[in-house]
Enzyme design. Structure first.
Site, PDB file in Angstrom:
ATOM      1  CD  GLU A 128      -0.720  -0.637   3.632  1.00  0.00           C
ATOM      2  OE1 GLU A 128      -1.655  -1.418   3.436  1.00  0.00           O
ATOM      3  OE2 GLU A 128      -0.244  -0.403   4.744  1.00  0.00           O
ATOM      4  CB  CYS A 141       3.105   6.810   3.670  1.00  0.00           C
ATOM      5  SG  CYS A 141       3.641   5.514   4.771  1.00  0.00           S
ATOM      6  CB  CYS A 148       7.957  -6.445   7.847  1.00  0.00           C
ATOM      7  SG  CYS A 148       9.445  -5.862   8.680  1.00  0.00           S
ATOM      8  CB  CYS A 152       7.646  -4.694  15.685  1.00  0.00           C
ATOM      9  SG  CYS A 152       9.256  -4.265  15.018  1.00  0.00           S
ATOM     10  CB  CYS A 155       4.211  -3.753  13.568  1.00  0.00           C
ATOM     11  SG  CYS A 155       4.148  -3.424  11.788  1.00  0.00           S
ATOM     12  N   GLY A 212       7.220  -2.809   5.450  1.00  0.00           N
ATOM     13  CA  GLY A 212       8.578  -3.313   5.300  1.00  0.00           C
ATOM     14  C   GLY A 212       9.638  -2.515   6.031  1.00  0.00           C
ATOM     15  CD  GLU A 213      14.068  -1.660   8.784  1.00  0.00           C
ATOM     16  OE1 GLU A 213      13.352  -1.328   9.738  1.00  0.00           O
ATOM     17  OE2 GLU A 213      14.857  -0.852   8.237  1.00  0.00           O
ATOM     18  CB  SER A 244      10.742   5.052   9.280  1.00  0.00           C
ATOM     19  OG  SER A 244      10.505   4.474  10.539  1.00  0.00           O
ATOM     20  CB  SER A 266      10.853   2.311  14.924  1.00  0.00           C
ATOM     21  OG  SER A 266      10.315   2.791  13.720  1.00  0.00           O
ATOM     22  CG  LEU A 267      14.131   4.762  21.045  1.00  0.00           C
ATOM     23  CD1 LEU A 267      15.459   4.211  20.533  1.00  0.00           C
ATOM     24  CD2 LEU A 267      14.351   6.129  21.693  1.00  0.00           C
ATOM     25  CG  HIS A 268       8.572   1.853  19.003  1.00  0.00           C
ATOM     26  ND1 HIS A 268       7.943   3.025  18.662  1.00  0.00           N
ATOM     27  CD2 HIS A 268       8.738   1.180  17.818  1.00  0.00           C
ATOM     28  CE1 HIS A 268       7.726   3.062  17.354  1.00  0.00           C
ATOM     29  NE2 HIS A 268       8.208   1.966  16.827  1.00  0.00           N
ATOM     30  CG  ASN A 343      -4.286   1.703  13.947  1.00  0.00           C
ATOM     31  OD1 ASN A 343      -5.423   1.850  14.376  1.00  0.00           O
ATOM     32  ND2 ASN A 343      -4.033   1.206  12.760  1.00  0.00           N
ATOM     33  CB  CYS A 386       2.187   3.787   6.241  1.00  0.00           C
ATOM     34  SG  CYS A 386       1.864   5.542   6.147  1.00  0.00           S
TER      35      CYS A 386
HETATM   36  N1  SAH Z   1       9.890  -0.841   9.292  1.00  0.00           N
HETATM   37  C1  SAH Z   1      10.134   0.521   9.498  1.00  0.00           C
HETATM   38  C2  SAH Z   1       9.186   1.443   8.757  1.00  0.00           C
HETATM   39  C3  SAH Z   1       7.731   1.073   8.644  1.00  0.00           C
HETATM   40  S1  SAH Z   1       6.723   1.217  10.062  1.00  0.00           S
HETATM   41  C4  SAH Z   1      10.129   0.838  10.984  1.00  0.00           C
HETATM   42  O1  SAH Z   1       9.738  -0.006  11.764  1.00  0.00           O
HETATM   43  O2  SAH Z   1      10.573   1.932  11.319  1.00  0.00           O
HETATM   44  C5  SAH Z   1       6.494   2.966  10.315  1.00  0.00           C
HETATM   45  C6  SAH Z   1       6.231   3.309  11.775  1.00  0.00           C
HETATM   46  O3  SAH Z   1       4.933   2.852  12.198  1.00  0.00           O
HETATM   47  C7  SAH Z   1       7.247   2.703  12.721  1.00  0.00           C
HETATM   48  O4  SAH Z   1       7.674   3.622  13.689  1.00  0.00           O
HETATM   49  C8  SAH Z   1       6.437   1.603  13.358  1.00  0.00           C
HETATM   50  O5  SAH Z   1       6.991   1.224  14.586  1.00  0.00           O
HETATM   51  C9  SAH Z   1       5.077   2.245  13.479  1.00  0.00           C
HETATM   52  N2  SAH Z   1       3.989   1.305  13.719  1.00  0.00           N
HETATM   53  C10 SAH Z   1       3.890   0.028  13.297  1.00  0.00           C
HETATM   54  N3  SAH Z   1       2.743  -0.522  13.742  1.00  0.00           N
HETATM   55  C11 SAH Z   1       2.089   0.425  14.462  1.00  0.00           C
HETATM   56  C12 SAH Z   1       0.846   0.466  15.172  1.00  0.00           C
HETATM   57  N4  SAH Z   1       0.046  -0.594  15.238  1.00  0.00           N
HETATM   58  N5  SAH Z   1       0.506   1.618  15.773  1.00  0.00           N
HETATM   59  C13 SAH Z   1       1.309   2.687  15.688  1.00  0.00           C
HETATM   60  N6  SAH Z   1       2.479   2.719  15.047  1.00  0.00           N
HETATM   61  C14 SAH Z   1       2.878   1.598  14.429  1.00  0.00           C
HETATM   62 FE1  SF4 Z   2       8.606  -4.421  10.266  1.00  0.00          FE
HETATM   63 FE2  SF4 Z   2       8.636  -1.824  10.972  1.00  0.00          FE
HETATM   64 FE3  SF4 Z   2       6.469  -3.382  11.422  1.00  0.00          FE
HETATM   65 FE4  SF4 Z   2       8.676  -3.755  12.845  1.00  0.00          FE
HETATM   66  S1  SF4 Z   2       7.391  -1.904  12.838  1.00  0.00           S
HETATM   67  S2  SF4 Z   2       7.419  -5.374  11.923  1.00  0.00           S
HETATM   68  S3  SF4 Z   2      10.257  -3.338  11.335  1.00  0.00           S
HETATM   69  S4  SF4 Z   2       7.303  -2.805   9.444  1.00  0.00           S
END
Ligand code: SAH
Ligand code: SF4
Length: 411
Positions: A128, A141, A148, A152, A155, A212-213, A244, A266-268, A343, A386
């Site tokens: 997408e 985006c 991926c 995570c 995600c 994707g990463e 990202s 993406s620290l989190h 989300n 996204c």
């Molecule tokens: N793979 C890369 C880029 C794609 S994800 C990465 O992880 O950085 C883009 C962003 O959306 C990242 O910061 C990811 O952690 C965040 N993300 C993924 N799933 C999410 C969710 N359910 N709610 C909020 N943010 C989310």
């Molecule tokens: Fe992949 Fe980024 Fe989702 Fe982690 S947050 S599973 S690296 S797309």
């Protein structure tokens, strides 16, 4: 292009959804020039007998038609001889990827579900791409992989079974496709130019935050972004492109050196213990290594800050002690912090933090001197991040749109 709707006609509708059945997908039989780099184009011209000494000039001409004018057929390429146009048309196309569904909201947010060839003709892959307009910019985006590999835990993309890298061409093609659908090519502009000067591009910024990463598909992403940033083509400056990553440490410096775009991380989580769970890649590249790579990111300065993304998970990573630790952790790194409301998706094990908690968290970050935009004005906003839209092709809600805007990180 598989959709018949004219963007001008559909712009006013709240949503335009048409998901075509998979069996109607036919993989292309000829390669498309759309998305090719200059080198790939030169090779393609070589295969149809264009002599080496002419290739540079021909590439330059075709480049302009592809990436400035958005040509959709070879006949439009009037600076090429009729013979060359006919030869090219026999071997190549100017086809864009197939759009399986498009949604358009009243505020202009658009979401495309794109079909790409899979292993067999009957099993295409889907990714997408989302366009988020704002007053001073329009952010696209873009996806870098189907699915991926990184899992995570918060995600949805990480749960998807099919995974393949997109080619550089498929990444560039997302930008081309967005310009098509938005009427954002030079030829779509009024002539002469409006009195107030050049019209701003609708797609002005790119975030590699789709599925994707990107740093696990490094070469393709690098080559694609170099095409997208080419000043004689799509011309989106690298300062307006943000990649990202979840923390693929060895490729962070390479991204700075070989792409030179803005970086989001993406620290989190602020401890290895928690980050190991949320972002399992942390076991391979723990926080200390990740932050070192950030400190040394080529080109880092106050004008070119790293964005740290932090998803707000209720009772998991959202305490005020976490906020203080976050500020300590990134001390000395020119940074912005983007707090992302979680989300939820079907089956997800987390909840989004309460809005009051996000506010308190954000205040600590802000008082420490960091911009910390949570641009969602109300609590519990649902983020159609996204990477999660593929399964949800219903129309975007107002909350999702607001949250999507919070993702439009680049200046
Ligand atoms: N793979 C890369 C880029 C794609 S994800 C990465 O992880 O950085 C883009 C962003 O959306 C990242 O910061 C990811 O952690 C965040 N993300 C993924 N799933 C999410 C969710 N359910 N709610 C909020 N943010 C989310
Ligand atoms: Fe992949 Fe980024 Fe989702 Fe982690 S947050 S599973 S690296 S797309």
């Amino acid at each position: 292009m598989s959709l018949t709707a004219d963007p001008a006609e559909t712009a006013a509708s709240t949503a335009f959804v048409e998901k075509r059945p998979l069996e109607r997908y036919v993989a292309p039989d000829k390669p498309s020039l759309v998305g090719m780099s200059r080198e790939a184009l030169a090779d393609a011209l070589g295969t149809v007998g264009v002599p080496e000494r002419q290739r540079r000039m021909r590439v330059q001409q075709i480049w302009h038609w592809l990436y400035v004018r958005g040509a959709q057929n070879f006949d439009a390429m009037t600076t090429l001889s009729k013979e060359l146009r006919a030869t090219l048309a026999q071997r190549f196309t100017l086809a864009r990827p197939d759009i399986a569904a498009e949604q358009i909201s009243v505020d202009g947010t658009r979401k495309w579900l794109i079909r790409l060839p899979g292993e067999t003709h009957t099993a295409p892959h889907e990714v997408e791409c989302v366009y988020i307009p704002d007053t001073d910019r329009g952010t696209l985006c873009v996806s870098s992989q189907v699915g991926c590999t990184l899992n995570c835990t918060f995600c949805h993309t990480g749960t998807q079974r099919l995974v393949r890298n997109l080619t550089a061409g498929e990444i560039v093609a997302q930008v081309v496709l967005a310009r098509d659908r938005l009427g954002d090519w030079n030829d779509d502009r009024p002539t002469p130019a409006p009195a107030d000067g050049e019209r701003r591009r609708l797609v002005s910024n790119i975030v590699m935050m789709g599925m994707g990463e990107p740093l696990y598909n490094f070469e393709a992403v690098r080559d694609a972004l170099n095409v997208v940033a080419d000043g004689e083509g799509l011309s989106i400056s690298k300062r307006r492109i943000t990649l990202s990553t979840s923390g693929v440490v060895p490729n962070i410096a390479r991204a700075g050196d070989e792409i030179g775009c803005m970086l989001a991380v993406s620290l989190h989580a602020v401890t290895d213990e928690l980050r190991n769970t949320l972002v399992p890649l942390n076991r391979k590249y723990p926080l200390a290594e990740l932050l070192d790579a950030c400190r040394n990111y080529p080109g880092l300065s106050n004008a070119r800050r790293i964005t740290f993304e932090y998803v707000m998970l209720k009772g998991i990573n959202d305490s005020l002690a976490d906020a203080k630790a976050l500020v300590r952790l990134i001390k000395g790194i020119p940074a912005k912090i983007n707090l992302i409301p979680f989300n939820p998706w079907p089956g997800s094990q987390y909840e989004c933090s309460d809005w009051s908690q996000i506010e308190k968290f954000s205040e600590i970050v802000f008082n420490a001197g960091y911009a910390s935009p949570v641009r969602t004005p109300r609590g519990r906003d649902i983020l159609a991040a996204c990477g999660q839209l593929k399964s949800a092709t219903e129309k975007l809600s107002a909350r999702e749109r607001l949250a999507l805007r919070a993702m439009a990180l680049t200046d």
